[in-house]
Design a protein around this motif. Sequence first.
Motif, short mmCIF file in Angstrom:
data_model
loop_
_atom_site.label_atom_id
_atom_site.label_comp_id
_atom_site.label_asym_id
_atom_site.label_seq_id
_atom_site.Cartn_x
_atom_site.Cartn_y
_atom_site.Cartn_z
N ALA A 169 49.63 43.91 47.45
CA ALA A 169 50.73 43.61 46.54
C ALA A 169 50.31 42.61 45.47
CB ALA A 169 51.92 43.09 47.33
N ALA A 170 49.35 41.75 45.79
CA ALA A 170 48.88 40.74 44.85
C ALA A 170 47.39 40.56 45.08
CB ALA A 170 49.61 39.42 45.06
N THR A 171 46.59 41.01 44.13
CA THR A 171 45.15 41.13 44.37
C THR A 171 44.37 40.20 43.44
OG1 THR A 171 45.51 43.45 44.92
CG2 THR A 171 43.23 42.76 44.50
N ILE A 172 43.42 39.48 44.03
CA ILE A 172 42.45 38.75 43.21
C ILE A 172 41.23 39.64 43.06
CG2 ILE A 172 40.96 36.72 43.03
CD1 ILE A 172 42.91 35.25 44.89
N VAL A 173 40.82 39.83 41.82
CA VAL A 173 39.63 40.63 41.56
C VAL A 173 38.53 39.67 41.14
CG1 VAL A 173 38.65 42.56 40.28
CG2 VAL A 173 41.08 42.55 40.84
N ALA A 174 37.45 39.62 41.94
CA ALA A 174 36.44 38.58 41.71
C ALA A 174 35.05 39.16 41.72
CB ALA A 174 36.56 37.51 42.80
N GLY A 175 34.21 38.65 40.84
CA GLY A 175 32.83 39.07 40.84
C GLY A 175 32.26 39.17 39.45
N THR A 176 31.11 39.82 39.36
CA THR A 176 30.33 39.80 38.13
C THR A 176 30.38 41.14 37.40
OG1 THR A 176 28.40 40.45 39.40
CG2 THR A 176 28.72 38.10 39.04
N GLY A 177 30.01 41.09 36.13
CA GLY A 177 29.80 42.30 35.35
C GLY A 177 31.09 43.01 34.99
N PRO A 178 30.95 44.25 34.52
CA PRO A 178 32.11 44.98 34.02
C PRO A 178 33.04 45.50 35.12
CG PRO A 178 30.13 46.33 33.85
CD PRO A 178 29.68 44.98 34.31
N LEU A 179 32.53 45.61 36.35
CA LEU A 179 33.31 46.25 37.41
C LEU A 179 34.60 45.49 37.72
CD1 LEU A 179 32.98 48.88 38.94
CD2 LEU A 179 31.90 47.62 40.80
N VAL A 180 34.60 44.16 37.54
CA VAL A 180 35.83 43.40 37.78
C VAL A 180 36.93 43.86 36.84
CG1 VAL A 180 35.31 41.20 38.89
CG2 VAL A 180 34.70 41.50 36.53
N PHE A 181 36.57 44.10 35.58
CA PHE A 181 37.60 44.46 34.60
C PHE A 181 38.05 45.90 34.79
CE2 PHE A 181 35.23 40.90 32.87
CZ PHE A 181 36.27 40.00 32.72
N PHE A 182 37.10 46.76 35.12
CA PHE A 182 37.47 48.14 35.42
C PHE A 182 38.45 48.18 36.59
CE2 PHE A 182 36.91 51.92 38.06
CZ PHE A 182 37.20 52.92 37.16
N THR B 21 35.53 35.40 37.53
CA THR B 21 34.19 35.93 37.27
C THR B 21 33.23 34.82 36.89
OG1 THR B 21 32.89 37.49 35.98
CG2 THR B 21 34.80 36.54 34.86
N PRO B 22 32.06 34.82 37.51
CA PRO B 22 31.03 33.83 37.16
C PRO B 22 30.57 33.96 35.71
CG PRO B 22 30.54 34.79 39.29
CD PRO B 22 31.66 35.60 38.69
N ASN B 23 30.67 35.16 35.15
CA ASN B 23 30.26 35.34 33.76
C ASN B 23 31.19 34.54 32.84
OD1 ASN B 23 29.83 38.61 34.87
ND2 ASN B 23 28.13 37.41 34.09
N THR B 24 30.64 34.13 31.70
CA THR B 24 31.44 33.45 30.68
C THR B 24 31.64 34.40 29.51
OG1 THR B 24 29.47 32.60 29.61
CG2 THR B 24 30.48 31.20 31.30
N ARG B 25 32.54 34.04 28.62
CA ARG B 25 32.70 34.84 27.40
C ARG B 25 31.38 34.89 26.64
NH1 ARG B 25 37.50 31.93 27.20
NH2 ARG B 25 39.40 33.16 27.35
N ALA B 26 30.63 33.77 26.69
CA ALA B 26 29.35 33.73 25.97
C ALA B 26 28.36 34.74 26.57
CB ALA B 26 28.77 32.32 26.02
N MET C 251 24.32 45.78 31.58
CA MET C 251 25.40 45.55 32.54
C MET C 251 24.83 45.02 33.86
SD MET C 251 28.12 46.24 30.86
CE MET C 251 27.22 45.66 29.43
N THR C 252 23.66 45.54 34.25
CA THR C 252 23.00 45.05 35.47
C THR C 252 22.66 43.57 35.33
OG1 THR C 252 22.09 47.24 35.90
CG2 THR C 252 21.02 45.40 37.02
N ALA C 253 22.18 43.20 34.13
CA ALA C 253 21.81 41.80 33.89
C ALA C 253 23.06 40.91 33.98
CB ALA C 253 21.15 41.66 32.53
N LEU C 254 24.19 41.39 33.45
CA LEU C 254 25.43 40.61 33.53
C LEU C 254 25.89 40.46 34.99
CD1 LEU C 254 27.82 41.93 30.72
CD2 LEU C 254 27.22 39.54 31.14
#
Lengths: 366, 475, 102
Positions: B153-166, B183-188, B361-364
């Motif tokens: 019902a309420a999910t935290i999506v956590a991790g690296t790369g594009p898969l979190v946003f997908f 996500t550990p990634n930054t906007r930069a 994407m792998t590098a991210l």
Amino acid sequence: MSAPFDIAIVGGGIMGCATALRLADGGMTAVILDQGDLGQGASGVNAGTLSLQIKRVALMPYALRGHREWQAMGDAVGFHRTGGYTLAFTADEAALLQERQALKAAAGAPISFVSPNELFTHEPHLARKVAAASFCAEDGYANASLTGAYYRARLSAAGVPYRERQEVRDISRTQGTYDLVTPGGTIRARRILLAAGAWLRPLASHLGVDLPVRARVNTVSVTERQPPLLGSVIGHATGLLTMKQKPNGTLLIGGGWQGAGQPQDGRGQVRMDTLRPNLALAQHVVPALAKARILRSWTGFEANVPDFYPLAGSLPGLEDAFVLGCVRGGYTIGPYIGKLMGDLILGRELELPLFDPGRDFERTDP
Amino acid sequence: MTGDLDTDVAVLGAGPAGGNAALGAARAGLRVALVDEQQDAGGQVWRAKGKAIRAAPETPESRAGSQLRALIAASAVDHLADTRLWQIERHGPAWRLGLLQGGEPVQLTARALVVASGAREFVQPVPGWTTPGVLGLAGATALLKRDMVVPGAATIVAGTGPLVFFTAAEIRRLGGHVQAIVTPNTRADWMRALPAMLVRPDLLARGARWMADLALSGVPIHWGHALSRVIGEDRVVGAEVHPLDSDWRPAGPVREIAADSLCLGNGLVPSIEAAQLAGCPIRHDPALGGWVPDADDEGKTPVDGLFVCGDGAGIRGAAAAAYQGSLAGQGVARFLGAQVPGIGPRHLRRYRRAAAFGRAMTALSAPRPGLSSLIDDATVLCRCEGVTSGALRQAIAAGATSANATKSGLRCGMGPCGGAYCQTAVTRQIAVSTGRSEGEVPPPTARPPLRPVPLGGLAGDIAYEDLPIPKPAPL
Amino acid sequence: MIRLIPDQSRRIRRTAEVTFWFDDAQIPAHEGEPVATALLRAGQLRLRDAPTVAEGASAARGLFCCMGACQECAVEVDGAVVEACRLEAVEGLRVRSLGRGA
């Protein structure tokens, strides 16, 4: 240049490590070299069966003493004395079992025959098809996976250095000292012991000795944790099955079914055409295993020479060079024969004779 | 033997890579068997909807998958679906595969082998990650694509790369509530990846829409943060998140977020066990996700008649996998003296372009070294056998300095998953503790069966009388 | 609220409902749905207890990889261990948890 070791031992399996400990006890400085990790060859990947019922008659005195060594090593190697049954399912197998167990009992193994009733009382999950069963209370098992960790601790405590992932690429002798070339540098030692199991032949060839060592490729499998199915070690009259259930509930299934591959090419490979009958035999013995999931099957190289007796003694034609290996039932006997080997090198009197590596291998007696 | 099959080419895995390799080899006139453990082709990314879904809106992934499935259905490829591969053997020039179909053993003999075994996920172990309610990020996408069910019902999506946003976007599309993105990634980090992403304007536009939707809907995105602890005993009730420094080491105050479900993933790792069983040498390439089979762009390995392609050959993403599958199909056809019409340099160029995107994407997604410091001594590394990081540390200190040695001494990797979900973290810890690089600590020896299989299914129906019993050992 | 990603949940059509047993609980599922997914929807996250856990840690385990690899969702059907994420729900199926109260 630093002083040479009293002895360099090539091969960090049970026999090499047990010898090293005996030598350290006798005051020698030893170093162990292994191409991989300690105890990851046959010493670490066999099924761990400690059964007098499957030992050769002539090796029984060594096996009896080997059992005492394992008992003393105890929990650190996962030792369990459970007793063991060897089963025959046909009249021919029963006759074979009678004949063989009588000779082994005469050699000192406390083996007796039990009635089906007694068998099924103790092992209710066995198939009710057994024609004959022998029992030996001395039998049990240890956990071969723990061999490496056990000897690392023992060697460290005894101050014996060991070098892992150090394949010996060449051996030469100058002025009474052996030079062993490894990736980490040359190791110098006054004596040398080759204890490299299935890899003995290429190793001895560095010294110009041809040892007629061949390798069997034994298959072992393990199941997922199961509810209690077996309390003791189970064998088959032909020797083609060993089975035991560990305290964690997993069952280990062996029996010497042959995989493929050569020691010089790395690890051996499991073969479906031998694994499947191995497992079918296990299922025949314990039908409930049909639904147990197999998690892993693997192979280990077991070294032997044509007469199937050990190589244990001086390398023919060389000074201060020794070999130890090819012991049929080597897991059981290894800790003991390692001590004998140490005593030989230390010049002590031997409790039991060793096995001359320079003998004529075509004869049947060692 | 219950069933024996014979073919020219066996392709293992029916995702974008394996599917296209199979289609190519079949177009070259070869007999092809496509072996896959799922019911429908498509792999993880182009996964088909499950049996319980009668109708649902399409997505780019579902369309790509449907197209692949239609092509396979219309082709001469023999698709062995719902089939588990458990063993690979070499017999002379031929390959012999052990399969399990409907609980029955089947042997498949092939003249050449294409391994397209895909990837699995690296989930960074953190305290509490074994708690029910924690799903792998890739696992969550399987739930979303196959079952069209949201994780909670309420999910935290956590991790690296594009898969979190997908994953977050898919949860929202299926009516779920995303509590937060961590996500550990930054906007930069993303800005730096942008040039490599320009070759895929379609994906870029899709990503922009996800970001805008999340912003409009007020889903908090914790950039430069990691999920550092799962809260809950028998089920997830929330998580702690930490800000990270540039090495991804926790730095700064912790905060708590309530949730009933977590999706957690830190990039993909090639599934190399099948290639290893086939005897393929492996090498370490962090840019491709870790240990990969030794192979060229067309999937050719040093082993005669063995090809690898797709994420199982190195993480380059689904688009590159499809092209590399076609190239491997061509490679295996040539090996057998045939030719796939229409596969040429253009394919190689497209593959390289797609691979460049995938590698960005792998590098991210690849975890940086500091992320391992989220593990404390009580953190479970091997989920199957309950081995903690502290126990591993002690074993390493006592001299177990290889993956095989820690497996033997500690049982980590000996459980039912076969080390799939602990191996990366374990070898990383060995490498760090012994001052070696990850490339100097290879994974443990691969062993059959590749998945746990019932003993009865392997033994089949061999009668006792028919057991090939050799003469007894010498007395 | 403006949504750029529309909620499409109402456009999904599913198969008819069936009921299966998980230990002593009756669980509704769509026919052919993976048992693990139906259990998740029913709020039953704890699928089994791990055989070995570190001191003080919970043994509870649930669905994790959703693709038949991690074995965390293993359950028992007819005495055999199967992955709940690959097991299809059919009417009356009896599923037992592993390692709980055994």
